[in-house]
Structure formats: structure tokens, C-alpha cells
Design an enzyme around this catalytic site. Structure first.
Site, PDB file in Angstrom:
ATOM      1  CG  MET A 266      -1.791   1.221   1.356  1.00 50.29           C
ATOM      2  SD  MET A 266      -2.968   1.372  -0.013  1.00 50.29           S
ATOM      3  CE  MET A 266      -3.396   3.106   0.123  1.00 50.29           C
ATOM      4  CD  GLU A 299       2.492  -0.360  -3.607  1.00 47.53           C
ATOM      5  OE1 GLU A 299       1.842   0.660  -3.307  1.00 47.53           O
ATOM      6  OE2 GLU A 299       1.965  -1.350  -4.155  1.00 47.53           O
ATOM      7  CD  GLU A 321      -3.698   0.461  -7.187  1.00 47.80           C
ATOM      8  OE1 GLU A 321      -2.568  -0.002  -7.441  1.00 47.80           O
ATOM      9  OE2 GLU A 321      -3.944   1.049  -6.119  1.00 47.80           O
TER      10      GLU A 321
END
Length: 849
Positions: A266, A299, A321
Site C-alpha cells: 500500500m 508503490e 493502479e
């Protein structure tokens, strides 16, 4: 009533009324079950308007708005109503919140290796409200200041750099963080516990020194290869700074490996959390090591695209994403040792996307996200894999220079704010000179996948004409594709390219003029180079030659495209599973790309155990198990090939002799040279023996307690216990899976073990499964309910009418009886049911072989 949901309409209405400025969040994390949370929110509003703030808490002790006490009884359905707001407001909410054990909100895990507690937050999509009162939507950005009281021996991390704690002299301390940059609430984070790590630094293009750290639980520290993580990150930093024409936007960059994580990672700004399965206690496959590198760079890309510029609403989650996934593969190929990253992309992301795109629940890349429940089931292969594949097609369409220039202008204009897809398309059009409105409509606003087939007119070995026919799958229009076509002949014992064409195709039929009049190549490959996103078919001659000569390819990507075209045909019932299995067994004699190995070994298992005709399955299982064991025995000792093929051979071990052999490995008997019987390999053997009915729950518990008393050992043990071929063991696993208070990671292990093994043992649970679905969805968190619905579905019963159960009939009846159930729940059941239908189609094809 809204419950815990929030609609897009409500969010848009609130954004018209509210302007968030700053949050002060004070947390006391010294408790073991609950923690206290005090939120002070400063925000603007239209004078006199009414709105609400979000919170999910055990209890609320105090609410005040502009100095006026509000009744705590007004809190209901995860909301605190706010009436008669002023132009400038201060809201204070004091609450008691519960630690999560499902990976949602502020999660608390106990490491069984040393009984130490580890905390981390996971807020995407709507879960910062589980830790503090907040206007929970991405377009209400603010500055967040965290003040955290916790055990003094802990380390505490957040988006802002970690300050020196103030000791209270009683074993606790307080960390007062400085305000964050302007970010969305779901990007805030707290990570706390006795984490330990390694540190480094990076000098940004603007001259700043960016501190870096890589951290993990104390019990995993000896396995942490943090220097490699920092090396990959430091290679990615200048690549992205140059590509995006923006210095790294934040003040530091920590990467923390956390336990019991639902996601891979994340992108909290400067404080990335990563699944700690990526800290390798046992020897990892090369596929997993490469996946970790791609994840690190994914990330990192988000720091600009997602954090610096953030979507306005969850409709554009895919944009975050997909962009990060595409750019992470660009960066991996250009800055790391994994220069074949696009082979990995095809075999992992693109194949995942194409499978997802053929489900009944497929949706446009730019999905219509009406509410939070919609977005929580849209973290899928469309969001990541298809979107990234379409970015690959977009770059081929507009050119790299036009693409990256448009991205740079988009980031510069929208820095620290929110944006939409249209904001990006405007800049890409201006930079490339291409009109993207029609492209966007066809690629982003329609679901489904096109099928590309060759049409050949051959006269005596010469191609009179070669054309590409494009078909719709019934969902999509015929789309524009930038595509290459390659012709291959065997020359000096290897396939070599003898013809090539690059062209735009559109509509139903496109002639490839460069191939007219040439000698027919032995193999013609549409989508050579893998720019397009489409299902590709080989003509009969090309397929036959490719299958017979699969080990004569020198180019990895070309070979991978052929293998995955064959897999797609197998999935669609156009190639018998037995034939596909034999193709893969032949390919395994030479395949050495880590991710391709992992993928085709998984496909081999599915083809053998699920897609083969039930009447002849045992014969195929014996054939595959025998051949796979032979290939494993002939691989280079200590190689990645040996590790992956042997692991697969263990999972597919079939005969009594094979099972006896791998059982002996646990005692050190006849272990293949170069194979290390580490924890991962031992659990692979135990899980297979459990499914074969050759170990007991006591054996599994002994392995866990005496050899692997760790978090990952607990997950592996849960999977092994649930796999045991015994009705009583299955019932205990089912009870834990559906009603037990087990952490999210253990629940996934239970579900995977439960649904494997002997299909006959699943028969008594079919009615229980469908009777439980609604209750699971209503009473458990969406993560836990989704695990149960997806992973415990008895797909192995597909086509097994000999067992007296028609799983498809059961699923169809349940869907017909629940037309008004939650759409997200219906989607999960329909996806699982589609897997069973597809298996039956493949079985019917195999039976006609």
C-alpha cells in the site's frame, strides 16, 4: 439506512459543502483490545448547511462542534450528523475504537515467535474511519497531524518523519509527528511495534537528502535483505524523477513489511507497507523475488501518480493502479536485473486480466463505482492487469514521447490536488496530437476482450493473402489495435523470425499486406511483441508446428505468447486439457523463466485436476505426476527450476510410491541433491500428505509447534489441517472458516486447504455453503466474507455428477433465489460459479479427444 456504505452522490454533495483543512489525531495505543482516538478537525463549510463526518467505533465519549456539545446518541450508521455549520468549524470527537484482526483499519497482530504485538493501518478503501473521525472520501484532502502514545520500546511510523518520542517514565512514550503534506485520508497511516530494520538515503534531483528505511518484525530481521530493497528503490527514484519531471514529493521513504496483510502493498506517502511474505524465511522462487521488485517499484510510482495527484472518486481507482503497474514494469526492465520484465508482465498481469475479463462480472476499466461496496470488489484483474495492458497499447498508439510528456503536464497541473481520467486524456491528446475520445470510449468504457484470428489464403506454400479477423466476445465493440505480426521458420534447429509487419488494425478484417506473396512461414504469430490486449488464435498449421517444436524458440516472449495462446484455447474448450498438459510437460524440459515457470505449473495443475475429463482424469494424473517427477529429477541441483518443478511435483504426487517418497524427505531420506527441506518445502509436503489422508492433525500441530512456531507457520498449518482427508477435520475447518474468530491470514489458509483434496469430502458442505453466504456477507467484514465466498467455493465438484451433486445447478438456483441481494455478494458467487461452468466446458472438450 446507509450502514457503513457511502454513495458517490453523497460524496459529491458533501464535497460541495465542505472544505477540509487540517486534522489533529491523538491515539493511545497502549491497550490490547481497543484504543482511544481523539480527532480535532478544522474545516470550512457553506454557512448554515448540514453534513456528516464518518467514524466506525466501539463507542463515542464526546462530540463538540464549535465549542457546543453534541449528543453522542446522534452517532448512527457510521456517521455523526453535523447541522448548522459555520464558514469555519472545529469538530472534536473522542472515541474508543477496536483493533482489527481482519486487515482493515488499525490491525493488531501477535507474532507467535515471540508474543510481541505489531500494529499497522490499512485504510484503502474506506477504513481510516475505523481509526479516527474523518470526512472519508479522496477529494477532501487535508494536512494530518498524528500524536501517538504507545509502549516506549516500540518504533512508530507515519507519513511524516518519525520524531523523537517523549518518555512518560512508566514504560510508555508519545510521538508528536509534524503535519503531513496535503493528502487524502485513505493515504494516512500508523505503523507501530518493535519493528527493526536497515537504513539508507537517496539524494533527490532537487538536492534534498531523502532518508530511507526498510523494517520488519524482530523475529524476521535475520531474513531481511533490506539492502536489496533499498538498492531497487534507489534505482527507481531517479528513473521516476526524470520520467515524471518532478522531484520525489515527500520527506522520507520507509518500506515496512507487516504481518497478516490482505494486499501485496500500500502506497502511503513515504511509508509504504508490504506483505511480509516478501521477507523470505525459506528459499523463494525467482518468480517471487521478481514480483517483489515489481511491487517495490509499483508503490514508488504511486508517490507521484496517486499520492501527489489523487483520483477525485473511486471511479478512477483503476487509473492509479493500472498506471503504477505499467510504469513498474517499465522501470523493472530498465533499472533492475530483470530485463525480461515484459515476459513477466504477459505471463502474470495480462493473463490474469484476460481471465478476469471473461467472467460474467467483468466491467469496463473505467468502472461505474456507485458506492463503497462497488469499489471493494473492483480490486481485480481489470483494475490492475487490463488497465496496465491498455496503457501498454496506449503507448504503442501515441508513442512513448507523447505519452510521457502528457503525464508530466498532468502531474504538474494537478500536483497536491485531485484529478479525473479526462484531465489526463486532455494532456495526452495535446502532447501526442491523437484524438483519444473514441479510443477511450472503446477501451476504457466498454468491458470485454476482442479475439484476433488469422485468415490465410495459401497457394502451394505461398501466401496469397494474410488477414486478421477481429471478433467481439459479445460485450465489446471492435477496437483499434497497434499490432505486430511475425513469421517464424526453423533455421539451424531454432525458430527464427523470417517475416514481420507492424500495423494498425480496426474493424472486422484487416489485411496484412507485407505477408502477401511470401513463402508461408511455418508459424505465424499475431501480436508478436505483445503490444495488443486481445485473445489471439493460431491457425491450425502454426499451432501444430508450435506444439511439436515448443522447445525450439530462442525468444522468451514469443514462446510465452504461444504457450498462453494454447492455455486460452484450453480454458475455452478448444484444446483438450490432456493435450495442453502434454504441451506443458514438454515445455518444462527447457523453460527457465521464473514467472513463466510458476504460471505454467499452475496451469498444468488446473488442466490436470479440474479441466480433464473425470472419466480419464486418474490416468492423466498418473501420467503428469510421473513425468513431472522425472523432469524434476533431471533439473540442475539447487536451481530455481529444481525448486519450482519439485514443488509442483509434490503438489501433484499421485501414486503410493510418490507419496511415500516425499514423506521420506521429511525425515531426510533420499532428498534430491540441491533441494533444501526448509519450512516452505516441508509444508508443501505436509499439505499434500494431508490431502492424501496420510497425516493427522497431531502431525500438523507437531510440525508447527516444534519446527515452525511463526506467523507463516500458523498459516501453513491452518491450510494443512483444513486439507486433511477426513470428514471430521473438514467439519472443524468449516466451523473455523465460517464462524471462528481467526485472523484474516489464517482464514484464507483454511479456505484454500478446505476446498482442495478429495472432491467427495466437499459434498456435505454444498448446501451449507449456499446457506451461509448471506449471513457471512451481513455479519462479517467485507474482506472476511469475500474470502469465504471465493476461496471455499467447491469448484472441484464441477462435472462430478458421479458424486450426486450438480454444483452449477446449485449455484444457478441460489442466484435465481437472491436477485435483490447485495450486488458485490452476487458478483462473488457468480464468479465462482463461472469457474465451475468453464471447468465443465473444458472437461467436455477433453472427453471428445
Amino acid at each position: 439506512m446507509p450502514g457503513e456504505n457511502l454513495t458517490r452522490v453523497e460524496a459529491a454533495e458533501r464535497a460541495e459543502l465542505i472544505q477540509t483543512h487540517s486534522y489533529l489525531v491523538e491515539l493511545n495505543l497502549t491497550g490490547s483490545d481497543t484504543f482511544t482516538s481523539r480527532s480535532t478537525i478544522n474545516f470550512g463549510a457553506k454557512a448554515g448547511c448540514s453534513s456528516f463526518v464518518d467514524l466506525i467505533a466501539e463507542s463515542i465519549e464526546h462530540i463538540s462542534l464549535n465549542g457546543v456539545e453534541l449528543p453522542v446518541s446522534s452517532y448512527a450508521d457510521s456517521r455523526i450528523p453535523l447541522a448548522n455549520l459555520a464558514e469555519t468549524n472545529e469538530l472534536i470527537v473522542e472515541a474508543t475504537c477496536k483493533y482489527s484482526h481482519t486487515g482493515e483499519g488499525l490491525h493488531r497482530a501477535i507474532d507467535p515467535a515471540d508474543d510481541q504485538a505489531y500494529l499497522y493501518s490499512q485504510f484503502e478503501v474506506p477504513d481510516s474511519r475505523r481509526m479516527f473521525a474523518v470526512f472519508e472520501q479522496p477529494d477532501l484532502k487535508a494536512n494530518f497531524t498524528f500524536v501517538v502514545t504507545a509502549p516506549e520500546h516500540w518504533n512508530v511510523f507515519s507519513v511524516s518523519p518519525t520524531p523523537e518520542p517523549t518518555s512518560h517514565g512508566d514504560g510508555t512514550a508519545t510521538w508528536e509527528f509534524t503535519p503531513t503534506e496535503t493528502i487524502s485520508s485513505y493515504l494516512t497511516c500508523i505503523v507501530a511495534g518493535p519493528y527493526k530494520g536497515v537504513e539508507g538515503e537517496y539524494t533527490s534531483v532537487d538536492g534534498r537528502t531523502i532518508p530511507m528505511g526498510v523494517y520488519v518484525r524482530e523475529s524476521l530481521y535475520e531474513y531481511l535483505d533490506g539492502e536489496e530493497i533499498i538498492e531497487i528503490t534507489k534505482a527507481g527514484m531517479p528513473f521516476f524523477e526524470e520520467a515524471f519531471a518532478q522531484p520525489y514529493p515527500f520527506r522520507k521513504y520507509d518500506q515496512i513489511f507487516v504481518p497478516e496483510y490482505n494486499a501485496g502493498a500500500m502506497e502511503h506517502p513515504g511509508c509504504v507497507t508490504i506483505l511480509d511474505d516478501y521477507v523470505f524465511r525459506s528459499r523463494p522462487s525467482e518468480a517471487i523475488v521478481e514480483r517483489r521488485a515489481v511491487t517495490v517499484l509499483h508503490e514508488l510510482a504511486h508517490m507521484w501518480f496517486g499520492d501527489l495527484v489523487t483520483m477525485k472518486w473511486w471511479d478512477d481507482l483503476w487509473l492509479n493502479e493500472s498506471f503504477a503497474e505499467y510504469m513498474s514494469h517499465v522501470a523493472t526492465a530498465q533499472t533492475t536485473r530483470w530485463t525480461d520484465a515484459w515476459v513477466t508482465f504477459n505471463s502474470s498481469e495480462k493473463s490474469w486480466a484476460q481471465a478476469q475479463d471473461q467472467l460474467p462480472s467483468t466491467h469496463p476499466i473505467a468502472a461505474d463505482i456507485r458506492d463503497l461496496e462497488d469499489v471493494m470488489v473492483n480490486f481485480d484483474g481489470i483494475t490492475y492487469g487490463k488497465g496496465a495492458s491498455v496503457f501498454q497499447q496506449l503507448v504503442a498508439y501515441v508513442g512513448w514521447d507523447g505519452f510521457i510528456t502528457g503525464v508530466q503536464k498532468y502531474l504538474a497541473k494537478k500536483a497536491w490536488g485531485n484529478a479525473t481520467l479526462n484531465d489526463l486524456l486532455v494532456e495526452l491528446e495535446a502532447a501526442s496530437g491523437r484524438d483519444l475520445h473514441e479510443w477511450s470510449r472503446l477501451w476504457l468504457e466498454e468491458s470485454g476482450i476482442n479475439i484476433l484470428k488469422p485468415e490465410i489464403v495459401d497457394d502451394g506454400g505461398k501466401l496469397v493473402s494474410f488477414s486478421i479477423r477481429q471478433e467481439s466476445d459479445g460485450r465489446s465493440s471492435l477496437r483499434p489495435h497497434r499490432i505486430c505480426v511475425g513469421g517464424y521458420n526453423i533455421v539451424d534447429g531454432r525458430y527464427q523470425k523470417v517475416a514481420h509487419a507492424e500495423l494498425d488494425i480496426a474493424g472486422e478484417l484487416t489485411e496484412v499486406k507485407e505477408f502477401a506473396g511470401i513463402e508461408r512461414p511455418e508459424l505465424i504469430l499475431i501480436n508478436d511483441g505483445d503490444f495488443a490486449y486481445a485473445k489471439v488464435r493460431l491457425d491450425e498449421v502454426s499451432l501444430r508446428n508450435a506444439v511439436q517444436n515448443i522447445n525450439l524458440f530462442t525468444d522468451r516472449l514469443t514462446r510465452t505468447l504461444v504457450l498462453f495462446s494454447a492455455w486460452d484455447m484450453c480454458r475455452d474448450g478448444e484444446m483438450p486439457a490432456t493435450d495442453f498438459a502434454h504441451l506443458i510437460l514438454t515445455a518444462l524440459e527447457t523453460e527457465d523463466h521464473g514467472t513463466v515457470l510458476r504460471t505454467i505449473l499452475n496451469q498444468l495443475a488446473t488442466a490436470t485436476n479440474l479441466y480433464s475429463a473425470p472419466a480419464t482424469r486418474s490416468e492423466l494424473q498418473l501420467d503428469v505426476a510421473t513425468r513431472l517427477a522425472e523432469i524434476a529429477a533431471n533439473t540442475e541441483p539447487g536451481s530455481d527450476r529444481q525448486l519450482q518443478i519439485t514443488t509442483s511435483a509434490v503438489a501433484l504426487a499421485h501414486t503410493d510410491d510418490q507419496l511415500k517418497t516425499i514423506a521420506g524427505w521429511l525425515e531426510g531420506v533420499d532428498v534430491p541433491q540441491g533441494l533444501v527441506m526448509d519450512n516452505a518445502m516441508r509444508w508443501s509436503v505436509l499439505q499434500r500428505l494431508a490431502a492424501a489422508g496420510q497425516v493427522s492433525e497431531d502431525d500438523v500441530e507437531r510440525e508447527r509447534s516444534e519446527r515452525d512456531n511463526t506467523a507463516s507457520g500458523a498459516v501453513a498449518a491452518a491450510r494443512a489441517r483444513a486439507a486433511i482427508a477426513d470428514p471430521a477435520a473438514k467439519q472443524r475447518a468449516w466451523d473455523d472458516l465460517t464462524g471462528g474468530e481467526v485472523p484474516n491470514s489464517l482464514q484464507r489458509g483454511l479456505a484454500l486447504g478446505f476446498s482442495g483434496g478429495d472432491a467427495a469430502l466437499l459434498v456435505p458442505f454444498v448446501e451449507k455453503y449456499f446457506a451461509s453466504v448471506e449471513q457471512q456477507w451481513a455479519e462479517r467484514t467485507k474482506e472476511i466474507a469475500s474470502n469465504m465466498i471465493s476461496y471455499s467455493f467447491p469448484t472441484k465438484l464441477a462435472g462430478r455428477t458421479d458424486l450426486g451433486v450438480d454444483i452449477v445447478e446449485y449455484g444457478q438456483a441460489w442466484l435465481a433465489e437472491h436477485p435483490d441481494a447485495a450486488p458485490a455478494m452476487l458478483r462473488l458467487v457468480s464468479e465462482a460459479l463461472d469457474g465451475a461452468r468453464r471447468a465443465i466446458t473444458a472437461q467436455e472438450c477433453d472427453a471428445q479427444r
